[in-house]
Design an enzyme around this catalytic site. Structure first.
Site, PDB file in Angstrom:
ATOM      1  CD  GLU A 168       7.392  16.046 -22.289  1.00 52.76           C
ATOM      2  OE1 GLU A 168       6.510  16.911 -22.182  1.00 52.76           O
ATOM      3  OE2 GLU A 168       7.144  14.818 -22.329  1.00 52.76           O
ATOM      4  CG  HIS A 212       1.589  14.960 -23.665  1.00 57.35           C
ATOM      5  ND1 HIS A 212       2.231  16.171 -23.808  1.00 57.35           N
ATOM      6  CD2 HIS A 212       2.468  14.146 -23.029  1.00 57.35           C
ATOM      7  CE1 HIS A 212       3.442  16.089 -23.269  1.00 57.35           C
ATOM      8  NE2 HIS A 212       3.610  14.876 -22.787  1.00 57.35           N
ATOM      9  CE  LYS A 270      -0.529  13.865 -14.778  1.00 54.17           C
ATOM     10  NZ  LYS A 270      -0.799  14.186 -16.190  1.00 54.17           N
ATOM     11  NE  ARG A 327       0.614  17.080 -12.881  1.00 59.24           N
ATOM     12  CZ  ARG A 327       1.195  16.269 -12.025  1.00 59.24           C
ATOM     13  NH1 ARG A 327       0.796  16.192 -10.785  1.00 59.24           N
ATOM     14  NH2 ARG A 327       2.212  15.511 -12.413  1.00 59.24           N
ATOM     15  CE  LYS A 330       5.347  17.543 -14.075  1.00 58.56           C
ATOM     16  NZ  LYS A 330       5.642  16.273 -14.684  1.00 58.56           N
ATOM     17  CG  HIS A 362      -0.234  10.152 -24.938  1.00 53.10           C
ATOM     18  ND1 HIS A 362      -0.969  10.477 -23.823  1.00 53.10           N
ATOM     19  CD2 HIS A 362       1.060  10.349 -24.591  1.00 53.10           C
ATOM     20  CE1 HIS A 362      -0.150  10.853 -22.842  1.00 53.10           C
ATOM     21  NE2 HIS A 362       1.082  10.796 -23.300  1.00 53.10           N
ATOM     22  CD  GLU A 368      -3.782  16.191 -15.954  1.00 53.44           C
ATOM     23  OE1 GLU A 368      -2.649  15.764 -15.730  1.00 53.44           O
ATOM     24  OE2 GLU A 368      -4.447  15.880 -16.960  1.00 53.44           O
ATOM     25  NE  ARG A 411      -4.277  -1.722   1.375  1.00 55.13           N
ATOM     26  CZ  ARG A 411      -4.463  -2.788   2.165  1.00 55.13           C
ATOM     27  NH1 ARG A 411      -3.758  -2.923   3.259  1.00 55.13           N
ATOM     28  NH2 ARG A 411      -5.351  -3.687   1.836  1.00 55.13           N
ATOM     29  CG  ASN A 419      -1.779  16.217 -20.078  1.00 54.56           C
ATOM     30  OD1 ASN A 419      -0.834  15.471 -19.899  1.00 54.56           O
ATOM     31  ND2 ASN A 419      -2.750  16.380 -19.189  1.00 54.56           N
ATOM     32  CG  HIS A 452       6.925  10.775 -24.198  1.00 56.49           C
ATOM     33  ND1 HIS A 452       5.574  10.517 -24.271  1.00 56.49           N
ATOM     34  CD2 HIS A 452       7.041  11.911 -23.442  1.00 56.49           C
ATOM     35  CE1 HIS A 452       4.912  11.439 -23.582  1.00 56.49           C
ATOM     36  NE2 HIS A 452       5.780  12.286 -23.064  1.00 56.49           N
TER      37      HIS A 452
END
Ligand code: NAD
Ligand code: ZN
Length: 347
Positions: free
Chosen positions: A177, A237, A135, A230, A216, A241, A226, A113, A234, A254
């Site tokens: 980025e 992206h 993330k 935030r 960031k 993606h 997000e 956990r 993206n 990427h």
């Protein structure tokens, strides 16, 4: 240059240290599991191991590549943790690029956990983006990063010297980025980037890393999960993606996919009269300066369109795009007219 950036969220508060890697105090931990890959390990593990001395240190070496950012690799990390009997006082160290940091963080978040992890990013992309903000995740056949958690590290150590062994193509992909952050959030930084030389000038590189991490960290502080600002991270992206997936996570890196994705987003922003075409060209030119691809021919527009819906930002079957209004300012647009979207995709 030594800088410490403090990141505070509802769940955690930690330092991002930009400095050459020196001593790390890990005495409070019962056991240490370093997660890395063969490439990073061969080049740099001795430097990492010289920074601390812990009797119970173990190394989990995963296969290298985005195509291995999957559940099988997570099982492998967990298996290592069980074999070495890590407990809730143990630590996972992520040592590698964004693929390793996304997976190490995910494994740390679910092992018993959740146990502590720290991140030592070794690619430019991971230093400016992936290692910061908590993330975590993996890919599957449905798409990218669709399985994961929000789980903050206990600290992040950014040592620019690791980048000296990074292949040029990987280095350039990381710049994508950096450009993303500037376009969405900081016009002055974008203008500075236009005249900077991140390849040949170490001071410029250091400043760009510091600035990107600061941007960031500031955004993550304001919106860890997000729900708002935030999402701006993206930018590029949603398209990127799908480009990455269609290339089976191996044709394009990427950062390259994101670069092409930003250009598709810019096409849409121009068609919606939000972004001036001259600014769209400025962004493409900055990407081109670092040999980041800016054009991508979509073979099957309908198929590409369908795949856009698997994006995590899509809600209730609505498509959401991060589009620049101007350099340094972005907006979230929901369901743009389909014909304009198709036109933007076909450019
Ligand atoms: N969590 C986030 O917020 C976030 C943000 C951006 C990107 N990401 C993720 O990051 C991943 C991309 O990360 P990446 O670009 O670092 O890719 P990567 O982790 O695959 O690393 C790229 C390559 O560089 C090699 N490498 C790493 N360090 C090296 C070094 N110092 N010298 C030589 N080679 C080295 C790796 O072995 C790999 O082959 C994607 O999966 C993306 O989804 C996550
Ligand atoms: Zn990214």
């Amino acid at each position: 240059m030594a800088e410490i950036i403090h990141l505070k969220t509802d769940s955690n508060s930690y330092d991002i240290i930009i400095d050459s890697l020196k001593k790390i105090d890990l005495d409070k931990y019962s056991k240490i599991l370093i997660v890395t890959n063969p490439c990073v390990s061969a080049l740099h593990i001795s430097k990492l191991l010289s920074c601390f001395n812990h009797k119970y240190t173990f190394i989990c070496t995963l296969k290298d590549g985005e195509q291995y950012k999957n559940l099988a690799s997570i099982e492998s990390i967990l298996e290592n943790a069980f074999i070495h009997k890590l407990d809730r006082k143990s630590l996972i160290i992520s040592f590698g690029g964004g693929v390793i940091s996304d997976m190490s963080g995910f494994a740390a978040s679910i092992y018993q956990r959740g146990i502590d992890f720290i991140s030592i990013p070794t690619t430019l992309l991971a230093q400016v983006d992936a290692s910061v903000g908590g993330k975590t995740g993996i890919n599957n056949s449905f798409g990218k990063n669709l399985i994961g958690t929000f789980y903050q590290p206990k600290s992040v150590y950014i040592d620019i010297d690791f980048l000296s062994t990074l292949p040029k193509r990987e280095f350039n992909a990381g710049i994508s980025e950096i450009i993303k952050m500037a376009v969405c959030f900081d016009r002055d930084f974008f203008i500075w980037l236009e005249s900077a030389d991140l390849i040949n000038n170490k001071k410029d590189l250091e400043y760009a890393i510091f600035k990107s991490v600061s941007i960031k960290a500031d955004i993550v502080c304001k919106d860890e999960k997000e729900n708002g600002i935030r999402a701006g991270l993206n930018y590029g992206h949603t398209f990127g993606h799908v480009i990455e997936l269609l290339g089976n996570y191996s044709l394009y890196l990427h950062g390259e996919s994101v670069g092409m994705g930003m250009c598709k987003a810019n096409n849409l922003a121009v068609l919606l009269n939000k972004l001036d075409i001259k600014d769209s060209i400025r962004i493409s030119n900055l990407l081109k300066k670092y040999q980041i691809p800016t054009e991508y021919k979509i073979q099957d527009l309908n198929d590409f369109y369908d795949r856009l819906f698997l994006d995590k930002k899509s809600q209730n079957n609505n498509l959401r795009f991060i589009l620049p209004n101007d350099i340094g300012d972005m907006e979230i647009i929901t369901n743009p007219p389909k014909e304009l979207l198709f036109e933007a995709m076909s450019i």
